[in-house]
Scaffold this motif. Structure first.
Motif, PDB file in Angstrom:
ATOM      1  N   HIS A   1       0.853  -1.202   0.000  1.00 28.80           N
ATOM      2  CA  HIS A   1       0.000   0.000   0.000  1.00 28.80           C
ATOM      3  C   HIS A   1       0.881   1.242   0.000  1.00 28.80           C
ATOM      4  O   HIS A   1       1.364   1.688   1.043  1.00 28.80           O
ATOM      5  CB  HIS A   1      -0.907  -0.011   1.234  1.00 28.80           C
TER       6      HIS A   1
ATOM      7  N   GLU B   1      -6.447   2.104  -5.337  1.00 31.34           N
ATOM      8  CA  GLU B   1      -7.296   2.264  -4.156  1.00 31.34           C
ATOM      9  C   GLU B   1      -8.512   3.082  -4.579  1.00 31.34           C
ATOM     10  O   GLU B   1      -8.379   4.246  -4.978  1.00 31.34           O
ATOM     11  CB  GLU B   1      -6.547   2.966  -3.017  1.00 31.34           C
TER      12      GLU B   1
ATOM     13  N   ILE C   1      -9.485  -6.104  -1.807  1.00 32.04           N
ATOM     14  CA  ILE C   1      -9.156  -6.111  -0.382  1.00 32.04           C
ATOM     15  C   ILE C   1      -9.691  -4.835   0.266  1.00 32.04           C
ATOM     16  O   ILE C   1      -9.489  -3.734  -0.255  1.00 32.04           O
ATOM     17  CB  ILE C   1      -7.619  -6.175  -0.172  1.00 32.04           C
TER      18      ILE C   1
ATOM     19  N   ALA D   1      -9.411  -1.866   2.496  1.00 29.46           N
ATOM     20  CA  ALA D   1      -8.276  -1.131   3.054  1.00 29.46           C
ATOM     21  C   ALA D   1      -8.536  -0.715   4.498  1.00 29.46           C
ATOM     22  O   ALA D   1      -9.668  -0.399   4.881  1.00 29.46           O
ATOM     23  CB  ALA D   1      -7.988   0.107   2.210  1.00 29.46           C
ATOM     24  N   HIS D   2      -7.472  -0.724   5.289  1.00 30.10           N
ATOM     25  CA  HIS D   2      -7.446  -0.239   6.688  1.00 30.10           C
ATOM     26  C   HIS D   2      -8.811  -0.290   7.394  1.00 30.10           C
ATOM     27  O   HIS D   2      -9.376   0.749   7.766  1.00 30.10           O
ATOM     28  CB  HIS D   2      -6.873   1.177   6.774  1.00 30.10           C
TER      29      HIS D   2
ATOM     30  N   GLU E   1      -7.044  -5.628   4.758  1.00 25.20           N
ATOM     31  CA  GLU E   1      -5.714  -5.094   5.012  1.00 25.20           C
ATOM     32  C   GLU E   1      -5.523  -5.079   6.535  1.00 25.20           C
ATOM     33  O   GLU E   1      -5.771  -4.080   7.192  1.00 25.20           O
ATOM     34  CB  GLU E   1      -5.572  -3.693   4.424  1.00 25.20           C
TER      35      GLU E   1
ATOM     36  N   HIS F   1      -1.486  -2.315   8.915  1.00 28.24           N
ATOM     37  CA  HIS F   1      -1.521  -0.938   8.407  1.00 28.24           C
ATOM     38  C   HIS F   1      -0.848  -0.044   9.433  1.00 28.24           C
ATOM     39  O   HIS F   1      -0.887  -0.321  10.643  1.00 28.24           O
ATOM     40  CB  HIS F   1      -2.971  -0.500   8.175  1.00 28.24           C
TER      41      HIS F   1
ATOM     42  N   THR G   1      -3.763  -8.912   4.201  1.00 28.26           N
ATOM     43  CA  THR G   1      -2.667  -8.209   3.531  1.00 28.26           C
ATOM     44  C   THR G   1      -2.178  -7.069   4.419  1.00 28.26           C
ATOM     45  O   THR G   1      -2.700  -6.848   5.513  1.00 28.26           O
ATOM     46  CB  THR G   1      -3.104  -7.657   2.167  1.00 28.26           C
ATOM     47  N   GLY G   2      -1.186  -6.329   3.933  1.00 29.43           N
ATOM     48  CA  GLY G   2      -0.693  -5.216   4.726  1.00 29.43           C
ATOM     49  C   GLY G   2       0.209  -4.290   3.947  1.00 29.43           C
ATOM     50  O   GLY G   2       0.808  -4.676   2.940  1.00 29.43           O
TER      51      GLY G   2
ATOM     52  N   ASP H   1       0.785   2.364   3.613  1.00 28.79           N
ATOM     53  CA  ASP H   1      -0.041   3.506   3.185  1.00 28.79           C
ATOM     54  C   ASP H   1       0.832   4.750   3.060  1.00 28.79           C
ATOM     55  O   ASP H   1       0.418   5.868   3.373  1.00 28.79           O
ATOM     56  CB  ASP H   1      -1.192   3.744   4.143  1.00 28.79           C
TER      57      ASP H   1
END
Length: 282
Positions: free
Chosen positions: A7, A64, A193, A195-196, A218, A221, A244-245, A248
């Motif tokens: 990310h 994103e 996925i 996100a955060h 995710e 993060h 996932t990770g 950012d």
């Protein structure tokens, strides 16, 4: 050399560094792979891939996409998408048009507050005009406010004017739902996925999205603590989905890194193989 940061943002959206610079920093951080996941655009991926070939870092093509669900802005990451898919590119144009409309609304609101900012100043701060393949967003408005001398830093711009609940904040026009974007990403050959998920302050949403088509969460993060990371990893595993990770990473403004540095959050490169396997064209 077996870790990946999935990310990061570049100058193609609201990042500070060019795509090639992100790849170089990934190499310097000892990473095997890095994903370029700019907001609502894939304009930075070609440059990043070329840099990756030169320095031996795998570049994961990503994006994103901003969505909305019951009044909450939800971001969805897409990995291993076909960046030349014409339907996806057309859809991303529509997303950027939503951003442009919101930017104009924010500038109008600031004008009402006695700050004579113009869209031309925002475009100059972003280094691009609205309607291009790259995106313009609130960080560029913040930078324009700094250049005008209204505030000393971009963080002050958000704290005083641009953050939700502040006088210059404008809700974006209606956005599509994350469920629809899961479909967009799958149709473009990718893996979707959430996100955060910890930033939405509603953990029940994460499970709902897993049940409604997301390929994973995710979990790792820069703004997730250890407890949140463990919770979202276990939640994804419970449903047979991916965790996932990524950092950012957006870069540093006035010496402050937004979210985290490249490599601040990573996953094992084995996750990449699983992302490809689960993609619609994997």
């Amino acid at each position: 050399m077996n870790r990946a940061d999935l990310h990061t943002h570049t100058t193609a959206s609201d990042g500070v560094h060019r795509p090639a610079d992100n790849v170089k920093m990934a190499k310097e951080a000892g990473l095997a792979a890095i994903a370029i996941t700019d907001h609502d655009t894939v304009a930075g991926i070609a440059e990043a891939k070329e840099a990756g070939r030169r320095c031996g870092v795998e570049v994961v093509p990503g994006v994103e996409i901003s969505t909305s669900y019951e009044g909450t802005e939800i971001h969805v990451l897409g990995y291993y998408i076909d960046v030349e898919d014409p339907t996806l590119l057309r859809r991303l144009v529509s997303q950027r048009n939503v951003r442009d409309a919101r930017n104009e609304g924010i500038v109008a609101r600031l004008n009402e507050l006695g700050i004579p900012l113009t869209m031309a100043e925002v475009a100059e701060a972003a280094g691009r005009e609205p309607g291009m393949d790259e995106t313009i967003g609130r960080p560029h408005i913040a930078e324009a406010l700094v250049r005008r001398g209204v505030v000393a830093t971009t963080q002050e711009a958000f704290d005083r004017y641009l953050a939700k609940g502040k006088p210059g904040y404008v809700d974006p026009p209606p956005r599509i739902s994350p469920l629809e974007v899961f479909g967009w990403i799958r149709e473009a050959g990718g893996t979707a996925i959430v996100a955060h998920p910890g930033l939405y302050r509603n953990d029940a949403l994460a499970e709902k999205f897993l049940l409604d088509g997301a390929d994973g969460l995710e979990a790792y993060h820069s703004d997730h603590g250890p407890e949140a990371e463990r919770y979202f990893r276990e939640l994804a595993e419970k449903h047979g989905k991916l965790a996932t990770g990524g950092s950012d990473f957006h870069g540093a403004r006035k010496g402050k890194i937004y979210h985290g540095a490249i490599g601040n959050r990573t996953v094992d490169v084995s996750v990449l193989a699983e992302l490809r396997r689960r993609s619609a064209r994997g």
